[in-house]
Enzyme design. Structure first.
Site, PDB file in Angstrom:
ATOM      1  N   TYR A   1       0.650  -1.212   0.120  1.00  0.00           N
ATOM      2  CA  TYR A   1       0.024  -0.094  -0.100  1.00  0.00           C
ATOM      3  C   TYR A   1       0.880   1.199  -0.058  1.00  0.00           C
ATOM      4  CZ  TYR A   1      -4.666  -2.108   0.928  1.00  0.00           C
ATOM      5  OH  TYR A   1      -5.880  -2.465   0.527  1.00  0.00           O
TER       6      TYR A   1
ATOM      7  N   LYS B   1       3.201 -15.418   2.682  1.00  0.00           N
ATOM      8  CA  LYS B   1       3.258 -16.105   1.595  1.00  0.00           C
ATOM      9  C   LYS B   1       4.906 -16.256   1.350  1.00  0.00           C
ATOM     10  CE  LYS B   1       1.976 -17.793  -2.444  1.00  0.00           C
ATOM     11  NZ  LYS B   1       1.183 -19.114  -2.791  1.00  0.00           N
TER      12      LYS B   1
ATOM     13  N   ASP C   1      -2.785 -18.102   0.655  1.00  0.00           N
ATOM     14  CA  ASP C   1      -3.889 -18.911  -0.435  1.00  0.00           C
ATOM     15  C   ASP C   1      -4.560 -19.949   0.726  1.00  0.00           C
ATOM     16  OD1 ASP C   1      -1.199 -20.024  -0.506  1.00  0.00           O
ATOM     17  OD2 ASP C   1      -1.234 -20.491  -2.278  1.00  0.00           O
TER      18      ASP C   1
ATOM     19  N   ASP D   1      -6.396  -6.842   4.141  1.00  0.00           N
ATOM     20  CA  ASP D   1      -7.376  -6.472   3.341  1.00  0.00           C
ATOM     21  C   ASP D   1      -8.466  -7.414   2.643  1.00  0.00           C
ATOM     22  OD1 ASP D   1      -9.083  -4.250   2.263  1.00  0.00           O
ATOM     23  OD2 ASP D   1      -8.022  -4.496   0.437  1.00  0.00           O
TER      24      ASP D   1
ATOM     25  N   ASP E   1     -12.389  -9.241   4.173  1.00  0.00           N
ATOM     26  CA  ASP E   1     -13.449  -9.121   3.092  1.00  0.00           C
ATOM     27  C   ASP E   1     -14.457 -10.372   3.256  1.00  0.00           C
ATOM     28  OD1 ASP E   1     -13.406  -6.301   2.674  1.00  0.00           O
ATOM     29  OD2 ASP E   1     -14.244  -6.625   0.819  1.00  0.00           O
TER      30      ASP E   1
HETATM   31  C1  IPM Z   1     -10.375  -1.280   3.933  1.00  0.00           C
HETATM   32  C2  IPM Z   1     -10.654  -0.512   2.572  1.00  0.00           C
HETATM   33  C3  IPM Z   1      -9.537   0.294   2.019  1.00  0.00           C
HETATM   34  C4  IPM Z   1      -8.200  -0.476   2.373  1.00  0.00           C
HETATM   35  C5  IPM Z   1      -9.532   1.043   0.898  1.00  0.00           C
HETATM   36  C6  IPM Z   1     -11.006   1.820   0.975  1.00  0.00           C
HETATM   37  C7  IPM Z   1      -8.676   1.960   0.417  1.00  0.00           C
HETATM   38  O1  IPM Z   1     -10.833  -1.605   1.523  1.00  0.00           O
HETATM   39  O2  IPM Z   1     -10.367  -0.495   4.847  1.00  0.00           O
HETATM   40  O3  IPM Z   1     -10.386  -2.442   4.145  1.00  0.00           O
HETATM   41  O4  IPM Z   1      -7.900  -1.102   1.121  1.00  0.00           O
HETATM   42  O5  IPM Z   1      -7.511  -0.480   3.136  1.00  0.00           O
HETATM   43 MG    MG Z   2     -10.760  -3.598   2.527  1.00  0.00          MG
END
Ligand code: IPM
Ligand code: MG
Length: 355
Positions: A142, A189, A221, A245, A249
């Site tokens: 990042y 990884k 993975d 990240d 999700d």
């Molecule tokens: C998160 C989001 C952010 C990230 C984006 C919006 C930049 O997906 O907080 O998980 O990737 O960190």
């Molecule tokens: Mg995110």
């Protein structure tokens, strides 16, 4: 107690969901006799439109001067669809994390009894899930050097980690694991990436200092698969920025909805509390987005920023009860959905003892 809170709604559904969290914070403050003071500030696309900068200095100053930051969401499709845009809303979130030194992002993933049937994963697999994902937040790909060469035809993003950055996040993860079920999974990884090998090497050293801590190392993975196949086997997971990240999700689906997951970003200055979801532009202004991730982030704020655990528990209880009553937004309640503000009002009434 005096609670000085910076409020950064951001973009998309940010305004609507933050409004609900604010109502909840006020209800808690009334209930427990705290004195709350909100200071609003702009960030993201909203801030670009007004100032040209997604994280204006004024916003930074307000964050630094506050005891905690409540953050909504960031992102706008007009930038997503323009890969050539020079400034992007997401840069606001990233510079906030970097400037406030928020190196650790805590993302708890737990299931709610009443939502077990809503998870796309089999009920027997998700019922005892209680994971704390600790995502490194100010390093890695990042923030590494990035750019284009070859007249714009070649692009690169660099993944860089220092031993110090890994050391502090792994230590923090070990400390949390020792307070929980004493099990730590280090996700990397290391079969491919040099940064991951430094992660593993550093983690192996630190872990020696923790007696009774069970540790496993897992390739990312494989971790992505194990999260679905046996989410109940995890306790604390620690990983680098990008892997964290993606995995969180994925992990949110275990719960039943991305709209339910809160997070706390902590580090060297003021902590930030934000839902893990994005700005959901398709729902902006429609009063349909799930406010619970943000409300639960406010619960984390009471616990982590102010050490007010009873206040945090009461919010969590209210959220749980609202779900039991099936009083929820359309992402988890297709048949009889309630609006964003109705869910917020319900939680407030529960806190006031009316529900
Ligand atoms: C998160 C989001 C952010 C990230 C984006 C919006 C930049 O997906 O907080 O998980 O990737 O960190
Ligand atoms: Mg995110």
């Amino acid at each position: 107690m005096k609670l000085n809170i910076a409020v950064l709604p951001g973009d998309g559904i940010g305004k609507e969901i933050i409004e609900q969290a604010k109502k909840v914070v006020v209800a808690i403050a009334d209930n427990f006799a705290h004195d709350v003071n909100f200071t609003h500030a702009i960030v993201g696309a909203t801030a670009i439109d007004k100032t040209g900068n997604p994280f204006p200095d004024e916003t930074f100053e307000i964050c630094k001067a506050s005891d905690a930051v409540l953050f909504g969401a960031i992102g706008d499709p007009k930038y997503d669809n323009d890969p050539k845009a020079k400034v992007r809303p997401e840069q606001g979130l990233l510079s906030m994390r970097k400037k406030l030194g928020l190196y650790a992002n805590l993302r708890p993933v737990t299931t709610f009894k009443s939502l077990l049937g809503k998870s796309p994963i089999r009920q027997d697999l998700v019922q005892n899930v209680d994971i704390l994902v600790i995502r490194e937040l100010t390093g890695g790909i990042y923030f590494g050097e990035k750019g284009r060469t070859d007249n714009g035809n070649t692009a690169f993003d660099t993944n860089t980690y220092t031993r110090e950055e890994i050391d502090r996040i792994v230590r923090l993860a070990c400390d949390y694991a020792m307070k929980r079920d004493k099990k730590l999974t280090v996700v990397d990884k290391a079969n491919v990436l040099e940064t991951s090998r430094l992660w593993r090497e550093t983690a192996q050293e630190i872990i020696k200092e923790y007696d009774g801590l069970e540790t496993e190392y897992m390739f990312v993975d494989n971790a992505a698969m194990q999260l679905i196949q046996g989410p109940g086997n995890f306790d604390v997971m620690v990983t680098e920025n990008m892997f964290g990240d993606i995995l969180t999700d994925e992990a949110s689906v275990i719960t039943g909805s991305l709209g339910l997951l809160p997070s706390a970003s902590i580090g060297s200055s003021t902590s930030v509390f934000e839902p893990i979801h994005g700005s959901y532009p398709q729902a902006a202004g429609k009063n349909i987005a799930n406010p619970l991730g943000t409300i639960l982030s406010a619960a984390m704020m009471f616990e982590y920023a102010f050490n007010l655990k009873d206040e945090a528990r009461l919010i969590e209880e209210a959220v749980e009860k609202s779900l039991e009553e099936n009083y929820s937004t359309e992402d988890i309640n297709r048949n009889n959905p309630r609006s964003t503000s109705e869910v917020g009002d319900w939680i407030v009434k529960f806190i006031q003892g009316i529900k």
